[in-house]
Design a protein around this motif. Structure first.
Motif, PDB file in Angstrom:
ATOM      1  N   GLY A 369       0.827  -1.102   0.037  1.00 25.63           N
ATOM      2  CA  GLY A 369       0.155  -0.061   0.178  1.00 25.63           C
ATOM      3  C   GLY A 369       0.693   1.239  -0.060  1.00 25.63           C
ATOM      4  O   GLY A 369       1.924   1.339  -0.456  1.00 25.63           O
ATOM      5  N   GLY A 370       0.204   2.292   0.629  1.00 22.20           N
ATOM      6  CA  GLY A 370       0.881   3.644   0.555  1.00 22.20           C
ATOM      7  C   GLY A 370       1.921   4.181  -0.524  1.00 22.20           C
ATOM      8  O   GLY A 370       1.161   4.081  -1.735  1.00 22.20           O
ATOM      9  N   GLY A 371       2.950   4.455  -0.173  1.00 22.00           N
ATOM     10  CA  GLY A 371       3.821   5.074  -1.428  1.00 22.00           C
ATOM     11  C   GLY A 371       3.943   3.802  -2.629  1.00 22.00           C
ATOM     12  O   GLY A 371       4.218   3.961  -3.711  1.00 22.00           O
ATOM     13  N   TYR A 372       3.778   2.496  -2.169  1.00 22.12           N
ATOM     14  CA  TYR A 372       3.851   1.645  -3.362  1.00 22.12           C
ATOM     15  C   TYR A 372       2.604   1.635  -4.260  1.00 22.12           C
ATOM     16  O   TYR A 372       2.797   1.443  -5.587  1.00 22.12           O
ATOM     17  CB  TYR A 372       4.083   0.135  -2.504  1.00 22.12           C
ATOM     18  N   GLU A 374       0.934   4.781  -4.733  1.00 14.52           N
ATOM     19  CA  GLU A 374       1.317   5.733  -5.738  1.00 14.52           C
ATOM     20  C   GLU A 374       1.957   5.647  -6.883  1.00 14.52           C
ATOM     21  O   GLU A 374       1.970   6.156  -7.789  1.00 14.52           O
ATOM     22  CB  GLU A 374       2.053   6.846  -4.589  1.00 14.52           C
TER      23      GLU A 374
END
Lengths: 452, 495
Positions: A369-372, A374
């Motif tokens: 999730g998160g920056g992955y 994006e």
């Protein structure tokens, strides 16, 4: 289990005459010496690896497990059998192989009872290893499918989706991956109803199966984003996730697991051709998500994404675990010692980690999730399937891509690149395919059986 | 850097105004009524709801009794869930939007004093800029924010809460400056000299040159340094905040130890790096930078703890005197290392400094920080730094402190099976274990110099530098680790 076990294992209280006796010692301990060897008997001792290597060329041997608790004797025998695996099917001149192992134990009954379950897992593991070892000219999506039909003998349902079925089901991602190859893609669903299946009742959670989804790239050239020639031969093993799922199903059926389970194998060959998919193509996936293709060598996640969607739609499983030789990134991250576990459900993650520790098929949890997420933003579509940048955490990005297609079903992804085969033999493993995932998934199912 | 003041809520007459608004709440009534409800209408039109991360700018609003140049609204998220980090991030977002304003007032009147102080801290963290080498930039192009007044019901309490936070922020700025400095300016000797600045805060600073290091048997670190014209240094910084107070437990007197890799420039040495991206290697002293900033933070806020900070400072250059792949060096521990790749130099530096640290100080724990491997970037990217530890409790404390400060850590594995990859044919170990599990084998290497002491290694290669702005961290040097470790100390080691 006749016909599925490579080595016939039985417990004995008196070793037969003129059969070599192996007495492996635990690592770090002195080689035990027992008196009372009968004349004419060969004694093999030393480390487990040394014993197993010696036993690999002996047709019939005795394993000295006296003084060990039944569980320890079973574990020792398992290691010897697992380690003695050799694949000689394509050799004209074959060495003798271990085919019979007598385990010399103080508790033969307990050994035999416990062994049944282990033997089932080992049979599944061998099935997996053979599939992984088989070269891609012999194991295409079609011949892979044919080999799976053998599982019907065990009560496993085998449902095959050919190209037309895949089109109708909208699995355009998988079709794109397999498009350039002369060997057409397939989806195979293996279903094990479980021995506590109550037909006629519908809807209840009790009948919802556990689902395993496997990446089955019978060969991965990389497609238009072709791989370097060096090491490409290892890509015959890019179907190890699918093979592990198939092996796990065999294990569940052989031990008559009460747990209903399905395995969905996404089989394709990622080839190069005039009609190959390209970087920059945009594909409408099975769930309608538009995906921009950045790198045709990141094909596994495309095949798996469609398989995840179809699995949810077709089986409404209680959970999904997918297994895939997905990224080089996970090898850089965790080496050959552990597979990556990506999971958005703490309970499932806990069970998988525990099953991994118990079987020695070790996992390590990695982030999602998160920056992955994006990094997967596309300028022209809903998602792109990987990042074009260098030095990327591709394993987490790939897992985050898959997460999108797992929807709300509790889901875990095992990135088994790096653990599916061993270049060299070591204490634990023969050289070649490891069968990683079979015993792990079998142990996972057992944990859910225990939970009721 | 703006000056910060705290005052009782009163609508300012001029300048800019920042409204920090929790989700679903109305803007500050004093301001909204002065605008005859114009602010609320503007926010509604902008679909601003106060969600975390949301913001909205209103230029030159019509206000009775005030001529405001700009109003910015920043979302705080749910009122019941505002953390210190959330308040800092809201402040940081506001600071970015207010960069063109010389004077701003921040309405945080609903927030408790501690969170109002955090807002100011977040603003400072975001407004920081490294300007030393911009000589032609016109004043009109520079950020102007010079004075910020934060409105809060208890200004005195906010002021008291802000002082230690500002000290930590100063530590962050010191780290960012050190990391941003170019390597022709900041060589090992210069970095050691800058550590002397900490003496003003009450930190005792010892500097070791090549002669002393040789005497200590730092063969691994000196091997790395030998290719450069710039001599190596080791700096030891002592902060005795727990002091030798009577009644202080003996356990509390043993220091916490922080160790930083300080390669002021890493060309890779003879195993030279590709040219593309080599300029990034000025920040290969990020671990050392963080340790220096952390010591400044602890001393600046007079932390009630004993701590030592050690940094190993070298430059890794190829030259006629440089060490070669296949050289064997003897570390301070006596263990020998076959140098397979001269670009795996950070661990060689750490090996000697870690060994020295535990023998001289018998610390309660050792935490080392290093921009150590490219492998950690391929494993975790820029979202997390990797934490490797032989101590589950310490690892958990670190991860919690990371969550609290937004400097997040992901635990990575260690184990015998990885350690095997370091086996050398002619020495006690190799300095690299190959591509698979590259960050793990690097950690295993360091662990060979840790005698079972509680220890954690933070691989910050993916987090020491950022290519994009975050709420409280402008792009560039992040000072990752300063706030995290300060928080670790504050939460667990100052009792």
């Amino acid at each position: 289990m006749t016909g599925f076990s490579r080595v016939a294992v039985r417990a004995v209280t008196t070793p037969p005459d003129r059969v070599p006796i192996a007495a492996p010692c635990p690592p770090g301990q002195a080689v035990p010496f027992e008196d009372g060897w009968r004349e004419g008997q060969r004694q093999i001792s030393g480390t487990l690896a040394a014993c197993a290597a010696a036993l690999a060329t002996v047709p019939h041997a005795v394993l000295d497990a006296r003084g060990l608790a039944p569980e320890a004797a079973i574990e020792l025998a398992r290691r010897v059998v697992e380690r003695s695996w050799r694949w000689q099917a394509l050799k004209r001149e074959r060495d003798t192989e271990l085919s019979r192992l007598d385990v010399w134990t103080d508790a033969p009954v307990l050994f035999e009872v416990g062994w049944t379950r282990v033997a089932a897992a080992l049979a599944g593991q061998d099935f997996c290893r053979e599939l992984v070892a088989t070269p891609a000219n012999l194991l295409t999506p079609v011949t892979f499918t044919q080999r799976l039909t053998r599982l019907r003998e065990l009560g496993i349902g085998v449902e095959v989706l050919v190209r037309g079925d895949l089109r109708r089901a909208g699995l355009r991602g998988l079709l794109a991956v397999g498009r350039a190859s002369a060997n057409p893609p397939r989806v195979v669903a293996l279903t094990w109803p479980g021995t506590q299946h109550r037909p006629g009742r519908s809807g209840g959670d009790a009948e919802s199966p556990l689902a395993f989804v496997g990446k089955g790239l019978t060969f991965d050239t990389g497609g238009i984003c072709i791989k370097p020639a060096e090491g490409m031969e290892a890509m015959r093993g890019d179907m190890a996730g699918a093979a592990a799922c198939a092996g796990a199903m065999m294990a569940l059926a052989l031990r008559r697991s009460p747990c209903p389970a399905v395995a969905v194998l996404a089989l394709a060959e990622n080839a190069i051709g005039a009609d190959a998919w390209r970087p920059a193509d945009v594909i409408e996936m099975a769930d309608g998500t538009e995906v921009e293709i950045v790198d045709t060598d990141a094909e596994g996640r495309i095949a798996l994404a469609d398989a995840l969607v179809w699995t949810r739609r077709r089986f409404a499983p209680t959970l999904i675990v997918d297994a895939a030789t997905l990224t080089g990134s996970i090898v850089v991250a965790l080496g050959h010692q552990r597979a990556g576990l990506f999971c958005d459900d703490d309970t499932l993650s806990h069970h998988l980690l525990a099953a991994g520790e118990a079987t020695g098929e070790a996992l390590w949890r990695m982030p999602l999730g998160g920056g992955y997420r994006e990094a997967l933003d596309s300028d022209i579509a809903d998602l792109r399937h990987c990042s074009p940048e260098r030095m990327q955490p591709d394993a987490s990005q790939a897992a985050t891509f898959l997460q999108h297609f797992a929807g709300t079903t509790p889901w875990a992804h095992l990135d088994i690149a790096g653990v599916e085969a061993h270049e060299e033999a070591d204490e634990e493993h023969a050289a070649g395919p490891t069968g990683f995932g079979v015993r792990l998934l079998d142990a996972l199912a057992a944990r859910y059986e225990a939970d009721g | 850097m703006p000056d910060f003041a705290f005052a009782k809520p009163a609508l300012p007459k001029t300048g800019a105004l920042a409204l920090l608004i929790a989700e679903g709440e109305a803007p500050w009534p004093a301001a909204d009524s002065a605008s005859s409800g114009g602010i609320a209408r503007a926010l509604k039109a902008a679909e601003f709801t106060g969600k975390k991360g949301q913001s909205c700018t209103i230029l030159a609003p019509a206000m009775s009794g005030a001529t405001m140049s700009r109003i910015v609204a920043v979302g705080l998220g749910k009122a019941s869930e505002i953390t210190q980090l959330g308040a800092e991030e809201a402040g940081g977002t506001a600071a970015a939007l207010l960069a063109r304003e010389p004077h701003a007032t921040v309405a945080a009147q609903g927030l408790p004093a501690g969170l109002a102080a955090a807002v100011a801290t977040g603003m400072a963290l975001r407004a920081w800029r490294f300007d030393r080498y911009r000589t032609t930039e016109k004043d009109s192009e520079k950020p102007r924010l010079a004075k910020v007044t934060v409105l809060t019901d208890d200004a005195a309490a906010a002021r008291a809460a802000h002082a230690p936070m500002a000290a930590v922020a100063d530590g962050v700025f010191l780290t960012r400056e050190l990391v941003a400095e170019p390597p022709n300016v900041l060589n090992p000797a210069e970095l050691a000299q800058r550590c002397r600045r900490l003496e003003a805060l009450g930190v005792k600073v010892e500097i070791f040159g090549p002669k002393e290091l040789k005497k200590l048997g730092f063969g691994a670190m000196l091997g790395v340094a030998q290719g450069s014209a710039n001599e190596p240094r080791m700096v030891v910084m002592h902060w005795n905040g727990a002091g030798t107070r009577r009644g202080a437990r003996k356990e509390a007197a043993a220091p916490l130890a922080f160790i930083g890799k300080g390669v002021t420039f890493d060309s890779g040495g003879i195993s030279i790096k590709p040219a593309g991206g080599m300029e990034d290697m000025k920040w290969d002293m990020g671990g050392a930078g963080t340790v220096v900033g952390l010591m400044a933070a602890l001393a600046g806020r007079k932390a009630r703890v004993n701590a030592v900070g050690l940094v190993g400072l070298v430059e890794n250059m190829p030259s006629g005197t440089a060490q070669r792949p296949s050289d064997v060096v003897k570390t301070a521990s006596g263990q020998t290392v076959e140098v397979i790749n001269t670009d795996a130099e950070g661990r060689l530096v750490l090996a000697d400094v870690v060994w020295y640290c535990q023998h001289r100080f018998a610390p309660r724990f050792m935490i080392d920080l290093a921009t150590l491997t490219g492998a950690i970037i391929i494993a975790l990217g820029h979202d997390f730094a990797g934490v490797f530890s032989n101590d589950d409790a310490l690892s958990k404390q670190l991860q919690e402190a990371g969550e609290a400060t937004g400097e997040k850590l992901w635990r990575m594995p260690l184990g015998e099976a990885y350690d095997k990859q370091l086996k050398s044919d002619i020495a006690d170990m190799k300095n690299v274990g190959g591509r698979p599990g590259g960050a793990i084998t690097a950690a295993q290497f360091i662990q060979r110099f840790v005698n079972g002491k509680p220890w954690a290694h933070l691989d910050i290669a993916g987090t020491a530098w950022s290519s994009k702005d975050a709420a409280c961290v402008p792009k560039g040097a992040t000072a990752f680790g300063v706030r995290l470790l300060d928080r670790l100390v504050a939460d667990h080691y100052e009792k």
